[in-house]
Write an enzyme that holds these catalytic residues in place. Structure first.
Site, short mmCIF file in Angstrom:
data_model
loop_
_atom_site.label_atom_id
_atom_site.label_comp_id
_atom_site.label_asym_id
_atom_site.label_seq_id
_atom_site.Cartn_x
_atom_site.Cartn_y
_atom_site.Cartn_z
N HIS A 64 0.85 -1.20 0.00
CA HIS A 64 0.00 0.00 0.00
C HIS A 64 0.89 1.25 0.00
O HIS A 64 0.69 2.17 -0.79
CB HIS A 64 -0.91 -0.03 1.24
CG HIS A 64 -1.76 1.19 1.42
ND1 HIS A 64 -3.14 1.15 1.46
CD2 HIS A 64 -1.43 2.51 1.57
CE1 HIS A 64 -3.61 2.39 1.62
NE2 HIS A 64 -2.59 3.22 1.70
N GLU A 65 1.89 1.26 0.88
CA GLU A 65 2.78 2.43 0.97
C GLU A 65 3.65 2.54 -0.27
O GLU A 65 3.91 3.64 -0.77
CB GLU A 65 3.64 2.36 2.24
CG GLU A 65 2.87 2.31 3.56
CD GLU A 65 1.78 3.36 3.68
OE1 GLU A 65 1.90 4.44 3.07
OE2 GLU A 65 0.78 3.10 4.37
N HIS A 109 2.05 4.40 -3.01
CA HIS A 109 2.11 5.86 -2.87
C HIS A 109 3.36 6.44 -3.53
O HIS A 109 3.34 7.53 -4.07
CB HIS A 109 2.13 6.26 -1.38
CG HIS A 109 0.77 6.29 -0.74
ND1 HIS A 109 -0.25 7.10 -1.18
CD2 HIS A 109 0.28 5.62 0.33
CE1 HIS A 109 -1.32 6.92 -0.41
NE2 HIS A 109 -1.03 6.03 0.52
ZN ZN Z 1 -2.35 5.30 1.94
#
Ligand code: ZN
Length: 177
Positions: A141-142, A145
């Site tokens: 998830h990170e 980004h």
């Molecule tokens: Zn996030």
């Protein structure tokens, strides 16, 4: 110091980040501030674009649940500088998730159950580690980004449709002047 978050609709969240060339005091301070920000919002991870810095850095701190003792063990801070996913499993695993930059929106995202990441730590040492399930989901998830990708991009079209109103509200709340 707690840093202001970037919210959905902010172009910084869609930009591909630039690699970090030198780990100096400003990076060390940023990591400390990001951890404080993450903790203040009860997040399990935070990426630099979420605090308006378009650089390749994210942190995770994933608590775990001890079944025998029936208690939650606090996570340990992990720092990923210039991360690269170098391997992942064919097996997929789904997890309900949200994002500090998209408050109030939650959805189940399927990702590889295991992932191997190469990154640099705060001491400048390169490490290669394999993560599974919760840890893998948090790291991926990170890592998204870092590449300008948000978890809502990975939901089905139908799910995204359900969130459209909510997403518009977030944009209005944080970006209208
Ligand atoms: Zn996030």
């Amino acid at each position: 110091m707690k840093l202001p978050l970037a919210y959905y609709g902010d172009p910084v969240l869609r930009r591909k980040t630039t690699p970090i060339e030198k780990i100096d005091d400003s990076i060390r301070q940023l990591v400390a501030d990001m951890d404080e920000t993450r903790e203040a919002h009860n997040g399990v991870g935070l990426a630099a674009p979420q605090v308006h810095k378009s650089i390749s850095l994210f942190i995770t701190c994933v608590p775990r649940y001890d079944k025998e003792k029936d208690e939650v063990i606090p996570g340990v801070l992990k720092v990923f500088i210039n991360p690269k996913i170098i391997d992942y499993s064919q097996e997929l695993w789904g997890l309900d998730q949200g994002c500090l930059s998209i408050p109030g929106v939650y959805g189940k995202v399927y990702r590889p159950a295991k992932v191997t990441i190469e990154a640099t730590d705060l001491e400048g040492k390169t490490f290669v580690e394999t993560y599974a399930y919760y840890d893998a989901q948090a790291a991926m998830h990170e890592n998204d980004h870092i590449n300008g990708v948000l978890f809502i991009d990975r939901l089905t079209l139908k799910e995204r449709k359900d969130f459209e109103t909510k997403l518009r509200e977030i944009k209005k709340k944080y970006h209208s002047r």
